[in-house]
Design a protein around this motif. Structure first.
Motif, PDB file in Angstrom:
ATOM      1  N   GLU A  34      -6.107  -2.850  -7.518  1.00 53.66           N
ATOM      2  CA  GLU A  34      -6.666  -2.697  -6.166  1.00 53.66           C
ATOM      3  C   GLU A  34      -6.591  -3.998  -5.374  1.00 53.66           C
ATOM      4  N   GLU A  35      -6.508  -5.134  -6.088  1.00 48.04           N
ATOM      5  CA  GLU A  35      -6.503  -6.421  -5.382  1.00 48.04           C
ATOM      6  C   GLU A  35      -5.103  -6.853  -4.969  1.00 48.04           C
ATOM      7  N   VAL A  36      -4.091  -6.059  -5.331  1.00 49.54           N
ATOM      8  CA  VAL A  36      -2.719  -6.478  -5.051  1.00 49.54           C
ATOM      9  C   VAL A  36      -2.373  -6.344  -3.568  1.00 49.54           C
ATOM     10  N   LYS A  37      -2.825  -5.290  -2.937  1.00 52.29           N
ATOM     11  CA  LYS A  37      -2.433  -5.040  -1.537  1.00 52.29           C
ATOM     12  C   LYS A  37      -2.790  -6.242  -0.665  1.00 52.29           C
ATOM     13  N   LEU A  38      -1.824  -6.674   0.137  1.00 56.91           N
ATOM     14  CA  LEU A  38      -2.052  -7.830   1.005  1.00 56.91           C
ATOM     15  C   LEU A  38      -2.897  -7.422   2.199  1.00 56.91           C
ATOM     16  N   PRO A  39      -3.791  -8.315   2.624  1.00 54.35           N
ATOM     17  CA  PRO A  39      -4.573  -8.000   3.827  1.00 54.35           C
ATOM     18  C   PRO A  39      -3.645  -7.921   5.042  1.00 54.35           C
ATOM     19  N   SER A  40      -4.053  -7.126   6.021  1.00 56.61           N
ATOM     20  CA  SER A  40      -3.167  -6.987   7.182  1.00 56.61           C
ATOM     21  C   SER A  40      -3.136  -8.319   7.925  1.00 56.61           C
ATOM     22  N   GLY A  41      -1.963  -8.636   8.453  1.00 58.33           N
ATOM     23  CA  GLY A  41      -1.805  -9.912   9.148  1.00 58.33           C
ATOM     24  C   GLY A  41      -1.558 -11.082   8.203  1.00 58.33           C
ATOM     25  N   TYR A  42      -1.374 -10.781   6.912  1.00 59.80           N
ATOM     26  CA  TYR A  42      -1.129 -11.863   5.943  1.00 59.80           C
ATOM     27  C   TYR A  42       0.144 -12.644   6.293  1.00 59.80           C
TER      28      TYR A  42
ATOM     29  N   GLY B 292       0.807  -1.218   0.000  1.00 59.17           N
ATOM     30  CA  GLY B 292       0.000   0.000   0.000  1.00 59.17           C
ATOM     31  C   GLY B 292       0.839   1.266   0.000  1.00 59.17           C
ATOM     32  N   ALA B 293       2.169   1.115  -0.123  1.00 56.70           N
ATOM     33  CA  ALA B 293       3.030   2.299  -0.163  1.00 56.70           C
ATOM     34  C   ALA B 293       2.818   3.082  -1.467  1.00 56.70           C
ATOM     35  N   LEU B 294       2.347   2.372  -2.494  1.00 52.65           N
ATOM     36  CA  LEU B 294       1.995   3.019  -3.762  1.00 52.65           C
ATOM     37  C   LEU B 294       0.531   2.684  -4.041  1.00 52.65           C
ATOM     38  N   LEU B 295      -0.244   3.708  -4.287  1.00 51.65           N
ATOM     39  CA  LEU B 295      -1.666   3.467  -4.538  1.00 51.65           C
ATOM     40  C   LEU B 295      -1.870   3.109  -6.014  1.00 51.65           C
ATOM     41  N   PRO B 296      -2.853   2.256  -6.301  1.00 50.87           N
ATOM     42  CA  PRO B 296      -3.100   1.846  -7.685  1.00 50.87           C
ATOM     43  C   PRO B 296      -3.246   3.033  -8.640  1.00 50.87           C
ATOM     44  N   ALA B 297      -3.896   4.103  -8.173  1.00 50.85           N
ATOM     45  CA  ALA B 297      -4.092   5.263  -9.068  1.00 50.85           C
ATOM     46  C   ALA B 297      -2.742   5.863  -9.472  1.00 50.85           C
ATOM     47  N   ALA B 298      -1.810   5.911  -8.531  1.00 50.38           N
ATOM     48  CA  ALA B 298      -0.479   6.450  -8.832  1.00 50.38           C
ATOM     49  C   ALA B 298       0.283   5.487  -9.735  1.00 50.38           C
ATOM     50  N   ALA B 299       0.116   4.198  -9.502  1.00 51.56           N
ATOM     51  CA  ALA B 299       0.799   3.200 -10.332  1.00 51.56           C
ATOM     52  C   ALA B 299       0.323   3.290 -11.783  1.00 51.56           C
ATOM     53  N   ARG B 300      -0.982   3.571 -11.951  1.00 54.76           N
ATOM     54  CA  ARG B 300      -1.536   3.635 -13.308  1.00 54.76           C
ATOM     55  C   ARG B 300      -0.942   4.779 -14.119  1.00 54.76           C
ATOM     56  N   LYS B 301      -0.432   5.779 -13.432  1.00 58.01           N
ATOM     57  CA  LYS B 301       0.132   6.928 -14.163  1.00 58.01           C
ATOM     58  C   LYS B 301       1.554   6.665 -14.657  1.00 58.01           C
TER      59      LYS B 301
END
Ligand code: ZN
Length: 412
Positions: free
Chosen positions: A176-184, A144-153
Motif C-alpha cells: 500500500e505504501e508503494v503508490k507515489l503521492p500525486s505531484g511527486y 496505482g494502475a495495479l492495486l496491492p490486493a491484485a498484486a498479492r494474488k
C-alpha cells in the motif's frame, strides 16, 4: 555548461551489469528477485552511492537514487528504466536507461550543475512479465494502475506469491505504501533502445516518443468435436482448428481494416488438442495481442473479434469463448517533456524523429501520474529480447548526453 559523457566508464558499466546473468554471454538472463538480480541490484546501489546519490527501495523493490536539488520541497525530476531481462535476452533493453540515467546525473555533477528540483534515478521492479506473468509490476504499483490486493494474488511458476518472493528478497513494508503521492514528479523521462527498426532505417540518431501504444491481451478457447480423421465425414465435423483458422484471419482483417498504421493484432499462440495426426482437433486455445495508440480504435478491434467469435460459433457449431486478460490504455507523452527533449537535441545539433513507442514501458504507467516522455536510440536491425541485441557506443553516448541536457532543463 560543458556536458561530457564518460564513454568508457558507461560502456564498461554496461558490460559489468551484463555479467550478472543466468545465461552464458552474450545472452543475458536476469529474472526479478533471483540471486543474480539481487547481486546486480547491490552492485548498482554501490555505483549510485559512489556518486553521492541516496538510495532507497520501496516494498516492491523499486529503487530510487536521489541527487538532492536546492529546493527539496519541489517535485522530483525522474529518469530511469529497468534491469530485469527475460531469458536469453540482450544487454541493452532497460539497462541503457538505467546506466545512461546514472551517467547523465554524473555528467551534470562533473560540470558543476546544481539542480533546483531533485533528480532521481528510478529502477523499476519487474518490467518484464517473466516471473509473475504481468509486465511493469513496479510501475503499475507506483501509479496505482495495479492495486496491492491484485498484486498479492500474483504467483510465480512455483506458486510463490509476490509478497513471499519480495520479502524473501529483503523488500519489506506494505505494498500500500508503494503508490507515489500525486505531484511527486515534475517530469519523468526514460531513455531506451528503440526495439524496432525505424531509426536505423531512416539514419536518425534519436527518437522522441510522443505516444506509447498499449496491448490488450485475450485468450480464446474454441471447443468443437474430435474424432477419427478417417471415420468422421466432412458434413459431420465440428473441427475446432478450422474455426480457429477463420477467427485468426478475421482478427487480421479487423486490424487491417481500421485504416491506421498503428493498429496491430497478433495471434501468437495456437494450442491444438489432442494434437495427433489422425485426430480431428476438438479444442483450440489462441492467445491474441491487439495494440494501438488510440484506445477507441483498439477497442473496436476487440469488438470485431467478439463479433467474429459469435459468427464462427454459429456457422461451425462450435463453442467459442473469449476472455480479456488485460487491456491497458495507451498513453500520450507530455508536451513539457517532449519540448525539453527536442530543445536538448537542437542544442546538440542532433536530428530526431517524433515517433510512437510500439512496445510498452514503465513510462506508460508513470504517465498516469506524471508528465512523461521517452528518448529512443537505434538498435541494430531492430533486434531486442535476444542475445544479439546491440546499440552502438556512439548512439548510447548521444542518448545519454541528450538525457543529461533534458534533466538539466527540467530541473533548473
Ligand atoms: Zn525495456
Amino acid at each position: 555548461m560543458n556536458l561530457e559523457i564518460d564513454r568508457d566508464g558507461l560502456l564498461s558499466e554496461i558490460e559489468t551489469l551484463a555479467a550478472f546473468s543466468d545465461a552464458e554471454a552474450p545472452a543475458v538472463t536476469r529474472i526479478v528477485f533471483t540471486a543474480t538480480d539481487l547481486k546486480a541490484r547491490a552492485w548498482l546501489k554501490g555505483r549510485c552511492e559512489q556518486s553521492g546519490l541516496k538510495v532507497r527501495y520501496d516494498a516492491i523493490g523499486n529503487a530510487f537514487a536521489r541527487w538532492d536539488g536546492s529546493d527539496r520541497a519541489a517535485p522530483v525530476v525522474g529518469t530511469g528504466s529497468h534491469i530485469d531481462a527475460i531469458p536469453n535476452a540482450g544487454k541493452y533493453d532497460g539497462v541503457v536507461g538505467v546506466l545512461g540515467g546514472l551517467e547523465a546525473i554524473r555528467a551534470l555533477q562533473r560540470c558543476g550543475f546544481r539542480p533546483r528540483n531533485s533528480i532521481e534515478l528510478l529502477v523499476f521492479t519487474s518490467e518484464e512479465p517473466t516471473r509473475f506473468g504481468i509486465g511493469c509490476l513496479g510501475s503499475r504499483l507506483l501509479s496505482g494502475a495495479l492495486l496491492p490486493a491484485a498484486a498479492r494474488k500474483l504467483t510465480d511458476k512455483d506458486g510463490a506469491t509476490v509478497d513471499e518472493v519480495r520479502r524473501g528478497a529483503g523488500f519489506e513494508g506494505e505494498l500500500e505504501e508503494v503508490k507515489l503521492p500525486s505531484g511527486y514528479h515534475k517530469a519523468f523521462v526514460e531513455l531506451h533502445i528503440e526495439q524496432g527498426p525505424r531509426l536505423e532505417r531512416e539514419h536518425l540518431p534519436l527518437g522522441v516518443v510522443t505516444k506509447i501504444a498499449a496491448p490488450a491481451s485475450l485468450r480464446v478457447s474454441i471447443e468443437g468435436a474430435g474424432g477419427h480423421a478417417g471415420a468422421v465425414l466432412m458434413p459431420d465435423r465440428r473441427d475446432a482448428l478450422c474455426a480457429a483458422a477463420e477467427l485468426i484471419l478475421a482478427i487480421e482483417n479487423a486490424a487491417r481494416s481500421t485504416g491506421a498504421i498503428d493498429t496491430v493484432a497478433t495471434v501468437g499462440i495456437c494450442e491444438v488438442f489432442p494434437g495427433a495426426v489422425n485426430s480431428i482437433p476438438s479444442q483450440v486455445r489462441l492467445s491474441v495481442d491487439i495494440r494501438d495508440t488510440d484506445l477507441r480504435r483498439r477497442d473496436d478491434v476487440i469488438q470485431a473479434l467478439d463479433t467474429a467469435c459469435r459468427a464462427i460459433s454459429a456457422k461451425r457449431q462450435v463453442s467459442v469463448r473469449s476472455e480479456l486478460l488485460n487491456a491497458d490504455a495507451p498513453g500520450d507523452c507530455a508536451p513539457i517533456v517532449i519540448e525539453a527533449l527536442s530543445q536538448s537535441c537542437r542544442k546538440h545539433r542532433l536530428t530526431f524523429l517524433s515517433m510512437v513507442s510500439r512496445a510498452y514501458h514503465d513510462s506508460l504507467f508513470i504517465g498516469r501520474i506524471a508528465p512523461v516522455a521517452m528518448l529512443f536510440i537505434p538498435c541494430r536491425d531492430g533486434y531486442s529480447h535476444r542475445p544479439d541485441e546491440y546499440a552502438s557506443p556512439d548512439d548510447i553516448v548521444r542518448g545519454t548526453l541528450v538525457l543529461a541536457e533534458t534533466l538539466a532543463i527540467l530541473s533548473a
